[in-house]
Design an enzyme around this catalytic site. Structure first.
Site, PDB file in Angstrom:
ATOM      1  N   ARG A  35       8.678  -6.184 -39.734  1.00 21.33           N
ATOM      2  CA  ARG A  35       9.268  -5.243 -38.785  1.00 21.33           C
ATOM      3  C   ARG A  35      10.110  -5.902 -37.697  1.00 21.33           C
ATOM      4  O   ARG A  35      10.847  -5.237 -36.985  1.00 21.33           O
ATOM      5  CB  ARG A  35       8.171  -4.390 -38.152  1.00 21.33           C
ATOM      6  CG  ARG A  35       7.563  -3.462 -39.164  1.00 21.33           C
ATOM      7  CD  ARG A  35       6.713  -2.424 -38.513  1.00 21.33           C
ATOM      8  NE  ARG A  35       7.468  -1.652 -37.530  1.00 21.33           N
ATOM      9  CZ  ARG A  35       6.899  -0.810 -36.702  1.00 21.33           C
ATOM     10  NH1 ARG A  35       5.614  -0.653 -36.702  1.00 21.33           N
ATOM     11  NH2 ARG A  35       7.630  -0.129 -35.839  1.00 21.33           N
ATOM     12  N   ASN A  57       0.302  -0.134 -38.289  1.00 18.96           N
ATOM     13  CA  ASN A  57       1.423  -1.065 -38.136  1.00 18.96           C
ATOM     14  C   ASN A  57       1.361  -2.181 -39.183  1.00 18.96           C
ATOM     15  O   ASN A  57       2.321  -2.418 -39.917  1.00 18.96           O
ATOM     16  CB  ASN A  57       1.441  -1.689 -36.743  1.00 18.96           C
ATOM     17  CG  ASN A  57       1.579  -0.647 -35.655  1.00 18.96           C
ATOM     18  OD1 ASN A  57       1.624   0.547 -35.939  1.00 18.96           O
ATOM     19  ND2 ASN A  57       1.654  -1.077 -34.421  1.00 18.96           N
ATOM     20  N   ASP A  58       0.214  -2.856 -39.234  1.00 22.89           N
ATOM     21  CA  ASP A  58       0.087  -3.922 -40.223  1.00 22.89           C
ATOM     22  C   ASP A  58       0.014  -3.357 -41.638  1.00 22.89           C
ATOM     23  O   ASP A  58       0.587  -3.925 -42.558  1.00 22.89           O
ATOM     24  CB  ASP A  58      -1.138  -4.799 -39.931  1.00 22.89           C
ATOM     25  CG  ASP A  58      -0.783  -5.939 -38.980  1.00 22.89           C
ATOM     26  OD1 ASP A  58       0.395  -6.356 -38.979  1.00 22.89           O
ATOM     27  OD2 ASP A  58      -1.670  -6.406 -38.248  1.00 22.89           O
ATOM     28  N   ARG A  84     -11.916  -4.149 -30.240  1.00 22.72           N
ATOM     29  CA  ARG A  84     -11.544  -4.907 -31.440  1.00 22.72           C
ATOM     30  C   ARG A  84     -11.756  -6.378 -31.135  1.00 22.72           C
ATOM     31  O   ARG A  84     -11.260  -6.882 -30.124  1.00 22.72           O
ATOM     32  CB  ARG A  84     -10.078  -4.656 -31.794  1.00 22.72           C
ATOM     33  CG  ARG A  84      -9.633  -5.455 -33.018  1.00 22.72           C
ATOM     34  CD  ARG A  84      -8.207  -5.168 -33.395  1.00 22.72           C
ATOM     35  NE  ARG A  84      -7.294  -5.705 -32.402  1.00 22.72           N
ATOM     36  CZ  ARG A  84      -5.998  -5.412 -32.363  1.00 22.72           C
ATOM     37  NH1 ARG A  84      -5.470  -4.581 -33.236  1.00 22.72           N
ATOM     38  NH2 ARG A  84      -5.224  -5.930 -31.444  1.00 22.72           N
ATOM     39  N   HIS A  88       0.826  -1.208   0.000  1.00 21.76           N
ATOM     40  CA  HIS A  88       0.000   0.000   0.000  1.00 21.76           C
ATOM     41  C   HIS A  88       0.855   1.251   0.000  1.00 21.76           C
ATOM     42  O   HIS A  88       0.467   2.283  -0.528  1.00 21.76           O
ATOM     43  CB  HIS A  88      -0.963  -0.017   1.181  1.00 21.76           C
ATOM     44  CG  HIS A  88      -2.092  -0.965   0.950  1.00 21.76           C
ATOM     45  ND1 HIS A  88      -3.156  -0.646   0.152  1.00 21.76           N
ATOM     46  CD2 HIS A  88      -2.280  -2.235   1.344  1.00 21.76           C
ATOM     47  CE1 HIS A  88      -3.967  -1.676   0.088  1.00 21.76           C
ATOM     48  NE2 HIS A  88      -3.453  -2.665   0.796  1.00 21.76           N
ATOM     49  N   ARG A 119      -7.888  -3.838 -27.068  1.00 19.06           N
ATOM     50  CA  ARG A 119      -7.466  -5.142 -27.596  1.00 19.06           C
ATOM     51  C   ARG A 119      -8.100  -6.226 -26.739  1.00 19.06           C
ATOM     52  O   ARG A 119      -7.802  -6.316 -25.553  1.00 19.06           O
ATOM     53  CB  ARG A 119      -5.939  -5.254 -27.538  1.00 19.06           C
ATOM     54  CG  ARG A 119      -5.221  -4.152 -28.291  1.00 19.06           C
ATOM     55  CD  ARG A 119      -3.699  -4.323 -28.186  1.00 19.06           C
ATOM     56  NE  ARG A 119      -3.029  -3.286 -28.937  1.00 19.06           N
ATOM     57  CZ  ARG A 119      -2.618  -2.147 -28.407  1.00 19.06           C
ATOM     58  NH1 ARG A 119      -2.786  -1.922 -27.123  1.00 19.06           N
ATOM     59  NH2 ARG A 119      -2.015  -1.250 -29.145  1.00 19.06           N
ATOM     60  N   GLU A 149      -6.277  -2.302 -42.497  1.00 18.87           N
ATOM     61  CA  GLU A 149      -4.875  -2.628 -42.266  1.00 18.87           C
ATOM     62  C   GLU A 149      -4.288  -3.514 -43.362  1.00 18.87           C
ATOM     63  O   GLU A 149      -3.195  -4.033 -43.226  1.00 18.87           O
ATOM     64  CB  GLU A 149      -4.682  -3.249 -40.867  1.00 18.87           C
ATOM     65  CG  GLU A 149      -5.618  -4.410 -40.582  1.00 18.87           C
ATOM     66  CD  GLU A 149      -5.559  -4.863 -39.127  1.00 18.87           C
ATOM     67  OE1 GLU A 149      -4.567  -4.598 -38.451  1.00 18.87           O
ATOM     68  OE2 GLU A 149      -6.530  -5.508 -38.683  1.00 18.87           O
ATOM     69  N   CYS A 152      -5.387   4.087 -35.434  1.00 21.26           N
ATOM     70  CA  CYS A 152      -5.057   3.531 -34.122  1.00 21.26           C
ATOM     71  C   CYS A 152      -3.680   2.878 -34.094  1.00 21.26           C
ATOM     72  O   CYS A 152      -3.290   2.299 -33.106  1.00 21.26           O
ATOM     73  CB  CYS A 152      -6.127   2.553 -33.654  1.00 21.26           C
ATOM     74  SG  CYS A 152      -6.241   1.070 -34.634  1.00 21.26           S
TER      75      CYS A 152
END
Lengths: 543, 85
Positions: free
Chosen positions: A463, A452-453, A331, A188, A295, A429, A500
């Site tokens: 990548r 990213n994709d 998602r 704590h 996610r 994507e 995103c």
């Protein structure tokens, strides 16, 4: 100069004099008690006194660190009423004819050892709570005060360990940082330090005999280090770092609650990306207007079997309720490629990034998909949920998804279970989805571009492969052109479009995205206010 | 005597705070309420013992209730688990 490292529980810097808190040796003398019942009466009186102290501490903590963090003092009061704990004390007195102080100390040791021996880190840390109440009881018995330290000027507290009640009793205005030799990140004290925004290092292997009150020290919560009696150079460096950090914090604080609007009046939504329900705290702390990418894999990974509908429903429900009306875009299952769970029995693939993953699994194994959809539709009753489907390459896929959604609605209708059909969108994507984004826009409610994709598939660059770094350009014209195409096609159909992926948080591209008319950027919680600052200082009317 | 089984959904399991709330709920009733997991049982009114069970997310606990107000206690405890754990 003494230098030591520990685990940092709050990232910040402090410079100042130290105060070393030493515990009295804690040795409780064992005395023979002629009248056990008299000792038991003393215990009961001390319990009453300790309860009153804890009630006061609870009030103080509620004001300083909020109700949920103060709850520990409520728990302490309940521990003091615990029949097993009190019976153990009474029995020790009655059977061994010992004084109350000794019985309390022995019982406290036994019970805290039980927690210390558990294989669960959280429960291990509870040993400190038992010790805390036992020490409190001991002090009440011997008439000692439970007061904190007295210091004229703000100081860095250095101690072997701090109990939660010691932490809260300290005068907040007088504390620059905590450094403790023991303690865990689940204690704590660590939680309170984070709430109080005070740098804190725990598990620092220093000898308390070698440091003394009044020494200067630097606590660096970024590096997890403490330096006692620093050289002038180190001191100067730390002061500069502290000032810089302070300015940054002030700036960010001044942005909280402000709109994401450019100087010429263009508004954009800034949402946050998260990977589990426990991240929602960071979302709210950083003032994001919603969750742009939740996610859902965390529900599936690290498990030995598929999560049940009920398990998923509870997680989504908790998320939307905590976000209280703000948008939460979930998602659906994006497992496969580098994210695997054994029970899916996915098998080995030559080229997993282009393999059996995400929506492909959901369409081929609709039972898995239906469970998730049922949970999402049910949770939609409790707040503002949106569903987003990953890895789409064709309109046929979207149509198949909608058929499954329709079947789920019928099932829920038949079972008489309340639900709502939320807003439904897709991730863009794949280059295929970009090229047919005009057709896709007619089918769905929104687009979210997963950069990213999309970058990996467009540039044909893995990548994870370091050898390819020199070829990898995240600002490649092809990607930016694609984002523009997608945005235009969405807007033509009156649909909104967000980003995103990592590019969304790339501050050098923000202006370009605003110009394209991107409606939403979803980024890591820590990036939300930084992005807001850039947007509020931007003017796109002149170019 | 009435009983029900429940699978813990709270990510942290029955940690300190919900354990505290659980004890408060259990103390509202006259009936004897026990929690069992893997053959180990404790009284639901004893905080330290309940915490000592270290009940985690995903584990199944059995709640057994017997006494004069067991119907009310059954409904109350069931609702408590569903709302908090």
């Amino acid at each position: 100069m003494i230098h030591a490292n520990g685990k940092s529980v709050y990232r910040g810097i402090a410079v100042g004099p130290i105060v070393v808190l030493k515990k009295d040796d804690g040795q409780v003398k064992r005395r023979k008690a002629e009248d056990p019942e008299a000792e038991i009466n003393r215990v009961n009186a001390a319990v009453k006194q300790a309860q009153e102290q804890l009630a006061d501490l609870y009030e103080k903590a509620v004001k300083e660190v909020g109700e949920s963090n103060a709850a520990i003092f409520d728990i302490h009061q309940m521990m003091l009423e615990d029949e097993d704990y009190l019976d153990a004390i009474y029995n020790t007195i009655r059977t061994e004819f010992v004084n109350a102080e000794y019985a309390v100390a022995v019982t406290g040791d036994n019970f805290s050892e039980m927690f210390a021996g558990m294989d669960d880190e959280y429960m291990k840390a509870r040993a400190a709570d038992i010790k805390d109440i036992s020490i409190r009881l001991g002090k009440c018995l011997s008439g000692q005060s439970n007061g904190g330290f007295e210091s004229e000027e703000p100081a860095i507290i250095v101690a072997d360990d701090l109990t939660p009640s010691e932490t809260v009793q300290l005068d907040k205005e007088k504390i620059l940082a905590f450094v403790t030799v023991h303690g865990s990140t689940n204690s704590h004290t660590a939680i309170l330090a984070r709430m109080m925004n005070i740098p804190a290092l725990i598990g620092v292997p220093i000898n308390l005999e070698e440091v003394e009150t009044g020494m200067q020290a630097v606590v660096d919560g970024f590096e997890g280090e403490v330096i006692f009696e620093p050289t002038d150079d180190i001191l100067e460096c730390a002061n500069a770092k502290m000032q810089e950090e302070q300015e940054k914090q002030n700036l960010l604080k001044s942005l909280k609650g402000k709109e994401n609007v450019t100087l010429d009046g263009r508004k954009i939504n800034i949402y946050a990306n998260i990977g589990s329900v426990s991240d929602i705290g960071y979302v709210l702390e950083n003032d994001a207007s919603g969750i742009g990418l939740f996610r859902s894999e965390f529900l599936y990974l690290g498990k030995s079997d598929f999560p049940t509908e009920e398990e998923q429903f509870q997680a989504y429900k908790q998320a939307v309720q905590t976000m209280a009306g703000k948008k939460v875009i979930v998602r659906t299952l994006d497992i496969g490629a580098d994210k695997k769970a054994d029970y899916f029995e996915l098998g080995k693939e030559e080229n997993p990034a282009m393999g059996y993953r995400a929506i492909r699994i959901c369409l081929k194994q609709p039972e898995i998909f239906k469970t998730q959809l049922r949970a999402l539709l049910r949770a939609a009753v409790y707040g503002n949920i949106s569903i987003m489907y990953p890895m789409i390459i064709s309109t046929e896929e979207v149509k198949r998804i909608f058929e499954i959604v329709k079947a789920v609605q019928e099932e829920l209708d038949n079972d008489g279970i309340p639900y709502k059909l939320p807003e439904q969108g897709i991730m863009i994507e794949t280059p295929a989805a970009v090229m047919i984004s005009d057709e896709l826009a007619e089918l769905v409610d929104f687009f979210s571009i997963g950069t990213n994709d999309l970058t990996q598939y467009t540039l044909a660059i893995d990548r994870q492969n370091e050898k390819l770094d020199e070829f990898y350009n995240p600002h490649h014209k092809a990607i930016l052109k694609m984002i523009r195409i997608v945005a235009d096609n969405a807007h033509k159909c009156g649909k909104w479009v967000g980003i995103c992926g990592e590019l969304g948080a790339d501050l050098t591209l923000t202006k370009e995205f605003v110009r394209m008319g991107i409606d939403e950027l979803s980024v890591a919680p820590s990036m939300v206010l930084k992005l807001r600052k850039v947007i509020r200082e931007m003017d796109i009317s002149s170019d | 005597m009435k009983k029900f089984e429940y699978v813990i959904k709270d990510e942290l399991g029955i940690h300190a705070r919900p354990a505290g709330l659980l004890i408060k709920e259990a103390k509202k009733y006259e009936s004897k309420i026990t929690l069992s997991k893997d053959g180990k049982s404790v009284e639901a009114t004893k905080l330290i013992a309940v915490m000592g069970m270290a009940i985690k997310c995903g584990q199944t606990v059995e709640v057994e209730i017997s006494g004069n107000d067991e119907d009310a206690a059954f409904d109350g405890m069931k609702a408590f688990f569903e709302a908090n754990l």
